[in-house]
Motif scaffolding. Structure first.
Motif, mmCIF file in Angstrom:
data_model
loop_
_atom_site.group_PDB
_atom_site.id
_atom_site.type_symbol
_atom_site.label_atom_id
_atom_site.label_comp_id
_atom_site.label_asym_id
_atom_site.label_seq_id
_atom_site.Cartn_x
_atom_site.Cartn_y
_atom_site.Cartn_z
ATOM 1 N N PHE A 23 0.935 -1.100 -0.006
ATOM 2 C CA PHE A 23 0.214 0.024 -0.297
ATOM 3 C C PHE A 23 0.693 1.375 -0.175
ATOM 4 O O PHE A 23 0.055 2.143 0.249
ATOM 5 C CB PHE A 23 -0.791 -0.280 1.281
ATOM 6 N N PRO A 27 1.988 1.187 -5.009
ATOM 7 C CA PRO A 27 0.984 2.257 -5.552
ATOM 8 C C PRO A 27 1.697 3.344 -5.741
ATOM 9 O O PRO A 27 2.048 3.855 -7.122
ATOM 10 C CB PRO A 27 0.245 2.279 -4.296
ATOM 11 N N VAL A 28 2.950 3.515 -5.170
ATOM 12 C CA VAL A 28 4.047 4.792 -5.832
ATOM 13 C C VAL A 28 4.562 4.380 -7.056
ATOM 14 O O VAL A 28 4.767 5.335 -7.696
ATOM 15 C CB VAL A 28 4.996 5.342 -5.036
ATOM 16 N N LEU A 30 3.813 2.556 -9.138
ATOM 17 C CA LEU A 30 2.787 2.395 -10.193
ATOM 18 C C LEU A 30 1.926 3.628 -10.462
ATOM 19 O O LEU A 30 1.794 4.145 -12.042
ATOM 20 C CB LEU A 30 1.395 1.633 -9.946
ATOM 21 N N VAL A 31 2.304 4.590 -9.784
ATOM 22 C CA VAL A 31 2.377 6.382 -10.109
ATOM 23 C C VAL A 31 3.293 6.363 -11.039
ATOM 24 O O VAL A 31 2.646 7.157 -11.903
ATOM 25 C CB VAL A 31 1.737 6.629 -8.814
ATOM 26 N N ALA A 261 1.860 14.093 -9.835
ATOM 27 C CA ALA A 261 1.957 13.327 -8.392
ATOM 28 C C ALA A 261 3.617 13.355 -8.271
ATOM 29 O O ALA A 261 4.534 13.264 -7.437
ATOM 30 C CB ALA A 261 1.191 12.380 -8.425
ATOM 31 N N VAL B 120 -1.324 11.717 -3.708
ATOM 32 C CA VAL B 120 -0.706 10.871 -4.543
ATOM 33 C C VAL B 120 -0.851 9.290 -4.011
ATOM 34 O O VAL B 120 -0.760 9.026 -4.990
ATOM 35 C CB VAL B 120 0.941 11.232 -4.468
ATOM 36 N N LEU B 121 -0.784 8.919 -2.322
ATOM 37 C CA LEU B 121 -1.228 7.743 -2.912
ATOM 38 C C LEU B 121 -2.317 7.247 -2.968
ATOM 39 O O LEU B 121 -2.320 6.433 -3.167
ATOM 40 C CB LEU B 121 -0.741 7.899 -0.962
ATOM 41 N N ILE B 123 -3.685 8.032 -5.431
ATOM 42 C CA ILE B 123 -4.164 7.930 -6.335
ATOM 43 C C ILE B 123 -3.399 5.931 -7.111
ATOM 44 O O ILE B 123 -3.853 5.680 -7.566
ATOM 45 C CB ILE B 123 -3.198 8.768 -7.861
ATOM 46 N N GLY B 124 -2.034 6.682 -6.601
ATOM 47 C CA GLY B 124 -1.446 5.015 -6.631
ATOM 48 C C GLY B 124 -2.388 3.804 -6.073
ATOM 49 O O GLY B 124 -2.541 3.468 -6.484
ATOM 50 N N VAL B 125 -2.896 3.950 -4.729
ATOM 51 C CA VAL B 125 -3.974 2.596 -4.337
ATOM 52 C C VAL B 125 -4.767 2.303 -5.415
ATOM 53 O O VAL B 125 -5.022 1.464 -5.965
ATOM 54 C CB VAL B 125 -4.326 2.499 -3.281
ATOM 55 N N LEU B 126 -5.347 3.647 -5.702
ATOM 56 C CA LEU B 126 -6.703 3.600 -7.020
ATOM 57 C C LEU B 126 -5.573 2.779 -8.166
ATOM 58 O O LEU B 126 -6.701 1.637 -8.552
ATOM 59 C CB LEU B 126 -7.372 4.171 -7.746
ATOM 60 N N VAL B 127 -5.107 2.823 -8.230
ATOM 61 C CA VAL B 127 -4.083 2.502 -9.604
ATOM 62 C C VAL B 127 -3.929 0.553 -9.630
ATOM 63 O O VAL B 127 -4.066 -0.188 -10.818
ATOM 64 C CB VAL B 127 -2.638 3.066 -10.151
ATOM 65 N N THR B 128 -3.260 1.231 -8.485
ATOM 66 C CA THR B 128 -2.649 -0.532 -7.689
ATOM 67 C C THR B 128 -4.148 -1.290 -8.410
ATOM 68 O O THR B 128 -3.985 -2.458 -9.292
ATOM 69 C CB THR B 128 -1.775 -0.800 -6.824
ATOM 70 N N ARG B 130 -7.041 -1.245 -10.590
ATOM 71 C CA ARG B 130 -7.243 -1.511 -10.750
ATOM 72 C C ARG B 130 -6.532 -2.277 -12.147
ATOM 73 O O ARG B 130 -6.302 -3.471 -12.485
ATOM 74 C CB ARG B 130 -7.001 -0.035 -12.150
ATOM 75 N N PHE B 131 -5.089 -1.847 -11.979
ATOM 76 C CA PHE B 131 -4.445 -2.976 -12.567
ATOM 77 C C PHE B 131 -4.176 -4.679 -11.946
ATOM 78 O O PHE B 131 -4.186 -5.667 -12.757
ATOM 79 C CB PHE B 131 -2.930 -3.040 -11.573
ATOM 80 N N THR B 140 -11.092 -2.627 1.938
ATOM 81 C CA THR B 140 -9.535 -3.252 1.189
ATOM 82 C C THR B 140 -8.753 -2.394 0.762
ATOM 83 O O THR B 140 -7.745 -1.887 1.657
ATOM 84 C CB THR B 140 -10.283 -4.003 0.103
ATOM 85 N N THR B 141 -9.063 -2.062 -0.609
ATOM 86 C CA THR B 141 -7.843 -0.396 -0.562
ATOM 87 C C THR B 141 -8.250 0.467 0.261
ATOM 88 O O THR B 141 -7.142 0.983 0.738
ATOM 89 C CB THR B 141 -8.461 0.018 -1.754
ATOM 90 N N GLY B 144 -6.335 -0.693 3.368
ATOM 91 C CA GLY B 144 -4.581 -0.634 3.276
ATOM 92 C C GLY B 144 -4.095 0.803 3.050
ATOM 93 O O GLY B 144 -3.170 1.249 3.422
ATOM 94 N N LEU B 216 -9.838 8.901 -3.109
ATOM 95 C CA LEU B 216 -9.968 7.625 -4.251
ATOM 96 C C LEU B 216 -10.099 6.292 -4.145
ATOM 97 O O LEU B 216 -10.586 5.316 -4.725
ATOM 98 C CB LEU B 216 -9.061 7.597 -5.648
#
Lengths: 287, 272
Positions: A23, A27-28, A30-31, A261, B120-121, B123-128, B130-131, B140-141, B144, B216
């Motif tokens: 977490f 995530p970072v 992937l950003v 970001a 920033v985090l 966005i990252g968790v949401l993109v994760t 999605r992947f 869940t997300t 975390g 997000l």
């Protein structure tokens, strides 16, 4: 035996490592990856390796204006919280003689930290608004004829709110550093002929260095990463580095939001590394 | 400094401190007062015909938002985050007492997780998600994302607490014939317990009030801070203040319980 111990140690740290990996690190990462992707209307993310998002952002004057505005807020808030944090801590550590009273007053300052930032933010409305307490008071006294407009939904109210929310992050680390200063050191300095200002400048301030650095780290990252305060308290008049991101996200333009970001992240991390260069935080914490 | 007369700076700084406390609590108190606004009252002073009507309005979904629903997600989320934060940061804190490979790396990762901007985090968790092909949900997300913020705080508190737990105390207990279990129960836990309550307090309140990391990551149904965020733009009645007063009240209950129990433990220990 020692192998078994080290296995147990690994096991103890494993859950933390796992959460941080899943977490935070992933995530970072992937950003960063997505920031090189392409954005297509209706489709959204298209895997690619393009610098277009960065190019778009860095050639857009709005981006620079937003970062400049964030930097301005950061510096103003940093100076104000530093002055407040230092002198409030100084008062608690060196002026309040009863330890229980000092801890009580310290807790009084920390309690708001555990309540909602959004509620604390909007609670400035009835104070600073056109019909707010400040305007009512000033009109009653006769200092002004009509309400001041710049109190709310302005840079002023943004800075006030930041100071209100974040002074604590400066005060707690400074308090922590100051509380460890041996009082005998101060008396020795005075016996050796130092003035009280001399003691503050040459003894207390250098020994509070760690706290100041940690506090500055918190305040800088909090102000630079904020988007709620600047959005609500400026009434949409001011922006911050995150405003651009916020807009891109609303149009599901994840690649450009990600690129923004990454830029923000790089700036924050540069400041953080600069601060960690000055002090070894871990050593100071365990001490 | 040891003279009995207070220097003039004392009075200046005492005034500064008092003003700061007023600055800190004044706005909160003012919305608490205004939440009792009457039917004709506005969002600012004066308070006209005090009533409780806006508190009732908070639970009226057609006028405000789905506050009970948001609460029914926020509360369990904060409790789960609190329990996991205590469990994970306490065990990790003990692990960090010994030097191990990668300890510096994990420590600085935790610090980085603490200072990374919440958006920033998010966005990252949401993109994760999605992947990985999973949908974002508060359990869940969202969970975390909150842990990535509460665990570093928990770890730092455990560092401060365990720094005071000298290993020679445990060795002394062994030497005096205590079993491993007795050592933990009689030596380690009493020293660490107040710190654990502090970790729990941070875990609960940071999660309960978290906004950017939730934005997000919690999916389509809002938690309380997001519901309040939507209300700041939509709701123009004092019910916003009433909701503020209610959630601040809940925070104060939790803070009071935590600080009160730490105080009781310390007193009991001093009495022994």
């Amino acid at each position: 035996m020692s192998e078994r111990r080290s296995f147990i140690t690994q096991l103890q740290v494993a859950p933390l490592t796992l959460v941080l990996f899943l977490f935070f690190v992933v995530p970072v990462a992937l950003v960063v990856i997505v920031s090189f992707f392409r954005y297509q209307m209706l489709v959204g993310l298209v895997p690619d390796f393009t610098f277009k998002n960065y190019y778009d952002l860095l050639t857009n004057p709005t981006t620079w204006a937003l970062y400049l505005s964030t930097l301005k807020f950061t510096l103003m808030v940093l100076v104000i919280t530093l002055v407040l944090g230092f002198w409030l801590s100084y008062f608690l550590v060196f002026h309040v003689r009863n330890l229980v009273v000092a801890i009580g007053l310290f807790l009084l300052c920390t309690i708001p930290f555990w309540t909602s930032n959004i509620i604390r933010m909007i609670s400035w409305r009835p104070i600073l608004g056109r019909e707010g307490l400040v305007n009512q008071g000033l009109q009653e006294v006769g200092l002004i004829d009509k309400p001041l407009d710049w109190l709310l939904f302005s840079d002023f109210s943004v800075v006030i709110t930041y100071v209100h929310l974040f002074t604590l992050f400066m005060m707690v680390p400074i308090f922590n550093s100051m509380a460890r200063i041996d009082k005998a050191l101060l008396e020795a300095a005075i016996d050796a002929g130092a003035t009280r200002w001399g003691v503050i400048w040459n003894v207390v301030l250098p020994l509070s260095k760690t706290g100041i650095a940690l506090g500055a780290l918190f305040v800088v990252t909090l102000v630079m990463g904020d988007f709620a305060v600047v959005k609500v308290m400026s009434g949409g008049l001011s922006g911050s580095a995150t405003s651009g991101m916020f807009n891109d996200l609303q149009f599901l333009n994840y690649p450009r939001a990600a690129a923004n970001a990454v830029i923000l992240l790089i700036i924050v991390m540069l400041i953080a590394t600069g601060i960690f260069r000055l002090i070894d935080v871990r050593k100071e914490l365990v001490r | 400094m040891s003279s009995d007369r207070r220097p003039w700076t004392f009075f200046v700084l005492a005034t500064l401190f008092t003003l700061f406390v007023i600055f800190l609590y004044g706005p909160m108190i003012s919305i608490l007062i205004l939440s009792f606004q009457g039917p004709n009252g506005s969002l600012s002073f004066p308070l006209r015909d005090p009533s409780l009507m806006w508190f009732g309005e908070v639970f009226n979904p057609s006028r405000v938002g789905d506050v009970p629903g948001a609460f029914s997600r926020s509360f369990p989320l904060s409790i789960i985050v609190m329990l996991l934060t205590v469990l994970i940061s306490v065990t990790a804190g003990f692990g960090f007492r010994r030097h191990f490979r990668g300890s510096t790396l994990i420590f600085y990762t935790a610090i980085a997780s603490l200072i990374v901007p919440g958006l920033v985090l998010s966005i990252g968790v949401l993109v994760t998600a999605r992947f990985l092909g999973v949908s974002a949900n508060w359990y869940t997300t969202g969970l975390g994302a909150h842990l990535s913020w509460t665990l570093p705080f928990g770890l730092l508190i455990m560092f401060a607490v365990l720094g005071r737990l000298n290993p020679s105390y445990e060795e002394a207990a062994y030497d005096l014939g205590a079993s491993k279990w007795q050592t933990v129960k009689e030596v380690v836990v009493p020293i660490v317990f107040p710190g654990m309550i502090a970790v729990a307090l941070f875990g609960f309140t940071l999660s309960y009030d978290e906004f950017p990391r939730s934005w997000l990551t919690i999916g389509t149904k809002n938690t309380l801070p997001l519901e309040i965020w939507t209300m700041t733009t939509n709701v123009t009645s004092p019910s916003l203040y009433a909701l503020g007063a209610i959630t601040t009240g809940i925070s104060f209950l939790v803070i009071g319980a935590a600080l009160g129990s730490i105080y009781l433990i310390q007193r009991k220990r001093a009495g022994l």
